[in-house]
Scaffold this active site. Structure first.
Site, PDB file in Angstrom:
ATOM      1  N   CYS A 157       0.845  -1.207   0.000  1.00  0.00           N
ATOM      2  CA  CYS A 157       0.000   0.000   0.000  1.00  0.00           C
ATOM      3  C   CYS A 157       0.875   1.250   0.000  1.00  0.00           C
ATOM      4  CB  CYS A 157      -0.892   0.018   1.236  1.00  0.00           C
ATOM      5  SG  CYS A 157      -1.919  -1.452   1.426  1.00  0.00           S
ATOM      6  N   ASP A 208      44.210   0.166   8.301  1.00  0.00           N
ATOM      7  CA  ASP A 208      45.327   1.053   8.606  1.00  0.00           C
ATOM      8  C   ASP A 208      46.054   0.460   9.825  1.00  0.00           C
ATOM      9  OD1 ASP A 208      46.863   3.479   8.420  1.00  0.00           O
ATOM     10  OD2 ASP A 208      45.815   4.153  10.216  1.00  0.00           O
TER      11      ASP A 208
END
Length: 713
Positions: free
Chosen positions: A14, A396
């Site tokens: 809907c 890193d």
């Protein structure tokens, strides 16, 4: 764009239909209606009265009067629709009782009374569907309400009163259960977001006054007593207490806070009384940003969701055509119109794509909620989906794989020159930098008596190499060996440098264009959880874990071996890291994990950027996924959650389509009934909803993670 809360949306399909209608309003082509969050995003120049009329046609409405917004919107949503849900359930119960009573008394009732009572039972539970469907039918708009209305009318016309009433009742129950499943997922997310208090106790001229948290300004002093929530990001002005920051970091163990310590808004003060100085207004606080990002994450659709929505758009019309063919072709051939009209009506019922449309949003919302509860903020279901498909995780080194708590452990100084104080130069050049390497050098310089009294010099960054400071007399360089020509090195300096490298230290060099003045050996420690995290990522299906660092190869190799990494790349400039990720992501799906301080280009380049930031602004803004506590251990958990969400979505799609295919196959021998059609549709919706909600249940390992104790240093 403006965001509005909407009520009265009955089902996922809907919402899709309603969004298409709203986009027909002038200037509303970019409107976005999200069923999962019950939000409607509209361009600012849209006529809200026209939108209200479109919403009203489908039984929906704005939750509050438009253009009457309050800035104080931080998760305190009240469920004004609770009464309507109870009314809906009551009507269903009354309808079901009446239906059961009529069915048991059928033998003793005249046919006209039986018809009227079944009509009443159908009307009580299905009148809203019938009215919407009838309106759509007159507009030649074939939504699920239209199909159900045709099926109900058709059943009563061919004398199948009992089954017509049953269609109405079961469809009403189906819609209620669909809404219930989404409400449960929303409730879980809202409980996570309802963490900030509505008011704060402000201290003005020694007196306490209660104010709304939206009225707090930077520098205001507030008092927070035991058991109360901290209203916004602040710094402890006086007092000490244990503070539970689980809402932000996922760490359930309280953290001791003393004068000068920073605290997060939404955290709970557990024992002592704290006087806090507000450092951020609420709208800029970590908690407010998290609320905004979580809501945004819920509203963004994944490629799979978009594909499902596109399929659903064509599915219903195809089913409608198929139903008409089943009614007309076999009916014309056999002459048994009653049987084949009945079969066609049953096919109309299985034309509801709600279970299929629901297969993804509840699962994604549950996954996002579960991730947030362990202290991992995933900014979109798209990234949750990608986490499940990762091939390589790139990390890193400093501050990510290592603790980032660097210290200078070895120093070599050139023969003394009374005119040069190397520690004063280091202190001046690093200035106010917060990078771990800089902090280590500043700390060492201050230990050696540097007090930052050096005359001002111009400091500039040389990317990937270090710093240059120009004074009236000369230029100084501080960084790695790429800053210095070979002729600059003395034999002693070279020997000291090589020795530090062999011992796995990170080396910083201070010098001029002609001389090396000092060499500093800096050492970091691998995070305790690093090796375990790498192993867990491998078990989760990640094929390769790589470390990228600007550090020297010797130090990088030592850390890589300790962490159990597949490979490492050392001596990299920032652009080298970006280049590696660009090349890697052409062949595989890559995530980059960084500390959110100096990894922005690499985080932005990877398909998934993951920042460790303890809620820091830079981490929240730059990354796709944020580990709210600087702890790697949570990363494999969110990858596993991504895998579970994907499995559930695939199961849901299989169930939604499988049950409908079975129902369609039953039409071949003429065995499909209205009862089975509606039950297959309802069963698919219920199963999809329940399976999705299981994602809210944390695993045993996640529970242990949340209660894990910190080791006090």
């Amino acid at each position: 764009m403006e965001k509005h809360k909407i009520t009265g949306i009955d089902c996922a399909n809907c919402a899709l239909e309603l969004e298409r209608d709203i986009r027909k309003v002038p200037n509303a082509k970019e409107a976005k209606l999200t069923y999962a969050t019950e939000t409607l995003v509209l361009p600012e120049n849209v006529d809200l009265d026209q939108v209200s009329k479109v919403l009203a046609r489908e039984g929906a409405a704005f939750a509050e009067i438009p253009n009457n917004h309050s800035d104080h919107d931080h998760g305190h949503d009240h469920d004004h629709s609770a009464g309507s849900h109870k009314k809906e359930l009551t009507l269903l119960a009354v309808s079901a009782v009446l239906f059961a009573a009529v069915m048991m008394m059928e033998a003793n009732l005249p046919r006209w009374a039986e018809l009227i009572l079944y009509l009443i039972a159908a009307s009580i539970s299905g009148y809203t569907t019938f009215l919407r469907g009838l309106r759509n039918l007159f507009r030649f708009r074939f939504t699920i309400d239209t199909l159900m209305t045709i099926a109900m009318i058709g059943a009563f016309l061919i004398g199948e009163w009992r089954e017509g009433a049953m269609v109405a009742i079961l469809f009403g129950l189906n819609e209620y259960l669909e809404g219930y499943g989404m409400r449960r997922a929303q409730q879980s997310m809202k409980s996570l977001l309802s963490l900030a208090p509505e008011t704060a106790t402000l201290i003005i001229d020694g007196k306490e006054r209660e104010v709304g948290i939206e009225n707090l300004a930077v520098g205001d002093k507030v008092i927070v007593k035991a058991g109360e929530k901290i209203p916004s990001d602040a710094r402890v002005y006086s007092g000490s207490s244990n503070v539970n920051e689980a809402a932000i970091t996922g760490e359930a163990v309280p953290v001791k806070k003393r004068e000068g310590d920073d605290v997060f808004g939404g955290a709970v003060n557990q024992d002592g009384t704290l006087i806090l100085s507000i450092t951020k207004v609420y709208k800029e606080s970590s908690m407010a940003k998290i609320f905004a990002l979580v809501e945004e994450a819920q509203s963004q659709q994944t490629p799979l969701e978009l594909a499902i929505d596109k399929f659903a758009r064509f599915y219903t019309p195809v089913i409608l055509v198929l139903a008409m063919l089943v009614m007309l072709v076999p009916g014309a051939i056999t002459g048994d119109w009653n049987l084949w009209v009945y079969q066609g009506l049953a096919i109309l019922i299985i034309g509801c794509p709600c279970a299929l449309v629901l297969s993804s949003p509840i699962a994604l919302m549950a996954g996002l909620t579960r991730s947030a509860k362990i202290g991992v903020l995933v900014k979109s279901g798209v990234f949750l989906e990608q986490l499940a498909k990762l091939d390589e995780v790139v990390m890193d080194k400093t501050g990510t794989l290592t603790k980032g708590e660097l210290s200078v452990v070895s120093t070599w100084l050139a023969p003394a020159d009374p005119t040069i104080n190397v520690f004063e130069i280091v202190r001046k050049m690093e200035g106010e930098s917060h990078h771990p390497l800089a902090l280590a050098l500043i700390t060492e310089a201050e230990k050696q008596g540097a007090n930052n009294t050096l005359a001002d010099g111009s400091v500039r960054t040389i990317a990937g190499k270090g710093l240059e400071m120009t004074t009236e007399d000369t230029s100084y360089f501080l960084g790695n060996n790429r800053l210095f020509e070979e002729a600059t090195w003395s034999i002693d300096a070279k020997h000291a440098y090589d020795l530090m490298l062999k011992e796995g230290m990170t080396v910083a060099i201070l010098g001029t264009k002609t001389d090396i003045l000092a060499i500093f050996g800096i050492r970091d420690q691998l995070r305790e959880e690093a090796k375990e995290t790498v192993a867990a990522l491998k078990r989760s299906g990640v094929k390769q874990v790589t470390m990228l660092t600007g550090d020297n190869a010797e130090s990088a190799q030592l850390m890589a071996e300790k962490a159990g990494l597949d490979q490492f790349k050392a001596n990299l400039l920032p652009e080298d890291k970006v280049a590696y990720i660009k090349e890697a992501k052409e062949k595989r799906l890559v995530a980059m994990v960084g500390d959110g301080i100096n990894d922005s280009p690499a985080l932005a380049t990877a398909q998934v950027g993951i920042a460790m930031g303890q809620g820091s602004d830079s981490a929240i803004e730059v990354a796709d996924v944020v580990l709210m506590q600087s702890h790697l251990k949570r990363l494999p958990f969110v990858v596993d959650i991504g895998h579970k969400v994907q499995r559930v979505i695939h199961w849901n799609i299989g169930i939604a389509l499988g049950l409908k295919i079975i129902a369609l196959l039953l039409t071949i021998p003429g065995w499909l009934t209205l009862w089975f059609a509606i039950l297959s549709d309802m069963g698919a919706t219920v199963l999809v909803t329940l399976i999705s909600l299981t994602l809210l249940i944390p695993s045993k390992a996640e529970k242990e993670l949340l209660v894990e104790k910190k080791v006090e240093e």
